[in-house]
Design a protein around this motif. Sequence first.
Motif, mmCIF file in Angstrom:
data_model
loop_
_atom_site.group_PDB
_atom_site.id
_atom_site.type_symbol
_atom_site.label_atom_id
_atom_site.label_comp_id
_atom_site.label_asym_id
_atom_site.label_seq_id
_atom_site.Cartn_x
_atom_site.Cartn_y
_atom_site.Cartn_z
ATOM 1 N N LEU A 54 0.733 -1.153 -0.015
ATOM 2 C CA LEU A 54 0.294 -0.370 0.265
ATOM 3 C C LEU A 54 0.982 1.164 -0.404
ATOM 4 C CD1 LEU A 54 -2.819 -1.022 2.014
ATOM 5 C CD2 LEU A 54 -3.050 -0.672 0.072
ATOM 6 N N LEU A 55 2.236 1.439 0.129
ATOM 7 C CA LEU A 55 2.795 2.541 0.306
ATOM 8 C C LEU A 55 3.563 1.983 -0.570
ATOM 9 C CD1 LEU A 55 4.578 2.411 4.476
ATOM 10 C CD2 LEU A 55 2.751 4.008 3.268
ATOM 11 N N VAL A 56 4.016 1.687 -1.331
ATOM 12 C CA VAL A 56 4.336 1.819 -2.490
ATOM 13 C C VAL A 56 3.576 1.887 -3.046
ATOM 14 C CG1 VAL A 56 6.396 0.079 -4.338
ATOM 15 C CG2 VAL A 56 6.298 0.838 -1.734
ATOM 16 N N GLY A 57 2.294 1.863 -3.556
ATOM 17 C CA GLY A 57 1.814 1.501 -4.547
ATOM 18 C C GLY A 57 0.814 3.549 -4.457
ATOM 19 N N GLY A 58 0.757 3.461 -3.094
ATOM 20 C CA GLY A 58 -0.199 4.903 -3.136
ATOM 21 C C GLY A 58 1.403 6.174 -3.612
ATOM 22 N N THR A 59 2.563 5.885 -2.989
ATOM 23 C CA THR A 59 3.054 6.663 -3.921
ATOM 24 C C THR A 59 3.345 7.078 -5.017
ATOM 25 O OG1 THR A 59 4.620 5.695 -1.781
ATOM 26 C CG2 THR A 59 5.852 6.850 -3.526
ATOM 27 N N ILE A 60 3.192 5.141 -6.035
ATOM 28 C CA ILE A 60 4.136 5.470 -6.989
ATOM 29 C C ILE A 60 2.259 6.063 -7.932
ATOM 30 C CG2 ILE A 60 3.297 4.535 -9.255
ATOM 31 C CD1 ILE A 60 5.492 2.247 -7.714
ATOM 32 N N TYR A 61 1.689 5.905 -7.187
ATOM 33 C CA TYR A 61 0.140 6.325 -7.801
ATOM 34 C C TYR A 61 -0.224 7.971 -8.110
ATOM 35 C CZ TYR A 61 -5.086 7.310 -8.650
ATOM 36 O OH TYR A 61 -6.925 7.443 -8.751
ATOM 37 N N THR A 62 -0.137 8.288 -6.369
ATOM 38 C CA THR A 62 0.021 10.257 -5.917
ATOM 39 C C THR A 62 1.324 10.310 -7.390
ATOM 40 O OG1 THR A 62 -0.328 9.743 -3.887
ATOM 41 C CG2 THR A 62 0.116 11.937 -4.683
ATOM 42 N N ALA A 63 2.753 10.025 -7.131
ATOM 43 C CA ALA A 63 3.326 10.807 -8.198
ATOM 44 C C ALA A 63 2.510 11.056 -9.246
ATOM 45 C CB ALA A 63 4.466 9.859 -7.820
ATOM 46 N N THR A 89 -4.443 6.523 7.445
ATOM 47 C CA THR A 89 -4.729 7.191 9.142
ATOM 48 C C THR A 89 -3.954 8.201 9.188
ATOM 49 O OG1 THR A 89 -3.742 5.878 10.652
ATOM 50 C CG2 THR A 89 -5.848 4.557 9.027
ATOM 51 N N ALA A 90 -3.240 8.629 8.855
ATOM 52 C CA ALA A 90 -1.898 9.754 9.899
ATOM 53 C C ALA A 90 -2.981 11.049 9.915
ATOM 54 C CB ALA A 90 -1.392 9.748 9.674
ATOM 55 N N GLY A 91 -3.111 11.434 8.773
ATOM 56 C CA GLY A 91 -3.730 12.450 8.509
ATOM 57 C C GLY A 91 -3.215 14.277 8.164
ATOM 58 N N PHE A 92 -2.224 14.120 8.594
ATOM 59 C CA PHE A 92 -1.019 15.677 8.101
ATOM 60 C C PHE A 92 -0.727 15.586 6.034
ATOM 61 C CE2 PHE A 92 1.170 13.086 12.374
ATOM 62 C CZ PHE A 92 0.707 14.968 12.457
ATOM 63 N N ASN A 93 -0.898 17.110 6.138
ATOM 64 C CA ASN A 93 -0.252 17.339 4.551
ATOM 65 C C ASN A 93 0.372 17.591 4.561
ATOM 66 O OD1 ASN A 93 -3.048 19.104 5.490
ATOM 67 N ND2 ASN A 93 -1.719 20.259 3.957
ATOM 68 N N SER A 94 1.803 17.617 3.259
ATOM 69 C CA SER A 94 2.319 18.403 3.139
ATOM 70 C C SER A 94 1.807 20.033 1.602
ATOM 71 C CB SER A 94 4.138 17.588 2.745
ATOM 72 O OG SER A 94 3.837 16.756 2.012
ATOM 73 N N VAL A 95 1.722 19.358 1.406
ATOM 74 C CA VAL A 95 0.017 19.703 0.239
ATOM 75 C C VAL A 95 -0.548 20.312 -0.241
ATOM 76 C CG1 VAL A 95 2.011 18.776 -1.275
ATOM 77 C CG2 VAL A 95 0.303 17.580 -1.548
ATOM 78 N N ASP A 96 -1.035 21.281 -0.515
ATOM 79 C CA ASP A 96 -2.524 21.549 -0.597
ATOM 80 C C ASP A 96 -3.253 20.503 -0.904
ATOM 81 O OD1 ASP A 96 -4.985 22.602 -0.158
ATOM 82 O OD2 ASP A 96 -4.591 24.886 -1.246
ATOM 83 N N ILE A 97 -4.188 19.425 -0.080
ATOM 84 C CA ILE A 97 -4.995 18.519 -0.124
ATOM 85 C C ILE A 97 -6.369 18.666 -1.416
ATOM 86 C CG2 ILE A 97 -6.746 16.845 0.476
ATOM 87 C CD1 ILE A 97 -3.251 16.029 0.791
ATOM 88 N N ALA A 98 -6.360 20.297 -0.855
ATOM 89 C CA ALA A 98 -7.979 20.871 -1.930
ATOM 90 C C ALA A 98 -7.411 21.435 -3.359
ATOM 91 C CB ALA A 98 -8.007 22.162 -1.324
ATOM 92 N N GLN A 99 -6.381 21.361 -3.749
ATOM 93 C CA GLN A 99 -5.615 21.724 -4.835
ATOM 94 C C GLN A 99 -5.317 19.642 -5.904
ATOM 95 O OE1 GLN A 99 -5.149 24.401 -6.633
ATOM 96 N NE2 GLN A 99 -6.711 25.559 -4.265
ATOM 97 N N MET A 100 -6.036 19.014 -4.958
ATOM 98 C CA MET A 100 -5.153 18.070 -5.703
ATOM 99 C C MET A 100 -6.565 16.925 -6.564
ATOM 100 S SD MET A 100 -3.768 15.078 -2.651
ATOM 101 C CE MET A 100 -2.514 14.979 -2.731
ATOM 102 N N HIS A 101 -6.019 16.361 -8.167
ATOM 103 C CA HIS A 101 -7.301 16.253 -8.861
ATOM 104 C C HIS A 101 -8.118 15.364 -8.222
ATOM 105 C CE1 HIS A 101 -5.178 18.293 -11.794
ATOM 106 N NE2 HIS A 101 -3.724 17.149 -11.676
ATOM 107 N N ASP A 102 -8.969 15.376 -9.160
ATOM 108 C CA ASP A 102 -10.847 14.077 -8.751
ATOM 109 C C ASP A 102 -9.618 12.715 -8.247
ATOM 110 O OD1 ASP A 102 -11.777 15.943 -8.372
ATOM 111 O OD2 ASP A 102 -13.513 15.663 -10.102
ATOM 112 N N GLU A 103 -8.988 12.732 -8.977
ATOM 113 C CA GLU A 103 -8.798 10.234 -9.330
ATOM 114 C C GLU A 103 -7.473 10.251 -8.039
ATOM 115 O OE1 GLU A 103 -6.830 13.436 -13.204
ATOM 116 O OE2 GLU A 103 -8.812 13.130 -12.340
#
Length: 433
Positions: free
Chosen positions: A225-234, A265-279
């Motif tokens: 999940l960590l690797v997959g989530g990183t690749i997907y987000t990038a 489940t942590a919830g911090f953010n280092s980028v603006d979540i509201a500006q992310m794409h819908d996907e």
Amino acid sequence: MIAGGFGLTILIGALLLILPASSAEGVWTGFLDALFTSTSAVCVTGLIVVDTAVYWSPFGKVVILLLIQVGGLGIMLFAALIGLALARRLSVRSRIITGAETKAEGVGDLRGLALGILATTLTIEAAVAAVLFVRFLTGYGYDVGRAAWHAVFHAVSSFNNAGFALYTDSLMGFVSDPWVCLPISAAIILGGLGFPVLRQLRRELRVPLHWTMNTRIMLAGTAVLLVGGTIYTALMEWDNAGTLGPLDPASRVLAAFFHSVQARTAGFNSVDIAQMHDETWLGTDVLMLIGGGPAGTAGGIKVTTFAVLFFIMWAELRGSSTVNVFGKRLSRAVHREAITVVLVAIGAVMAAVIAILAMTDLDLDRVLFEVVSAFGTVGMSAGITAALPDAAQIILILLMFLGRLGPLTLGTALAFRERPVAYELPKERPAIG
């Protein structure tokens, strides 16, 4: 007992946060705002309706920190530790209830289990706080007191997967700083593995053959999940000017990894979540719903539940009569538990989304993100929590409570007592698919 303990702790926290001493301006805080913040802290979520960095006084922030620690440890486990400190022993009933909350396999050595969990928690939090303290002190010019306070607060918040930060923009100011992002990520991952996994790794790290099915599933599932989530987000956000786009390549990878960790489940953010794409939101919804490990500080349906459903599906597609996982046969009782958890989770999320959509003019994607974040006790926000009407905030409070306790725990507390049945009905098989 577990549900009542969490509820009472939330109420006490809300009453403390109402007091003028808890607000920076010395005013009384509205009950709903205090209740929402207390629930978010005890359920280690991180959703907020007022700015943590600005609204709360030092006393209020200490209250939030204590609520996070108590909620992360678990109410019954915390009560067991108090009992050990006062009486040096636990009653049989206390051991049974604490064992149920910590997913212990027995009740014989809960004294050692409770003390071990406390030692593990404080050790990890102290190690992360030490790294953050040095970084804040030397890299950002904080004085000793401020560096220590920020280090301790964020270490506790991260290990407990709470997501509360002392900055208005969460951790966006540290998006390119690995000395802040990586220690916090490590604490979140360790807290999300669950105490049973941490306990076994501490004892049998070099003997993988002795690892239980739970430990194997958690380690493999977390890595995937960590690797997959990183690749997907990038991939989704690489050129997004509102998130990863302005960063250099190394910082983009760090930010993508950090987001993947936070979605667990942590919830911090280092980028603006509201500006992310819908996907990206939709992919994050999936990660938030899955969550971390059982008997830990994470929320969601849990990695083990998701893995069990996957292996059930795989066995059915192969025509196998049993479900085998890592060389062991899966108990049929676990099949029912996993299906129950997932159906309750989906039902709760869908009901909450429909209710909030009916009372607001918000888009489906933002509402779904907020609801899944609340149920998964994540704390990431699309920026709508504070603007929601009171009824919608109450729905999120109930979701955070359900997500922290778990559908099975809360369902058992609310269900009628089991009655023995002296007969079985004849079998019949409906058509499926």
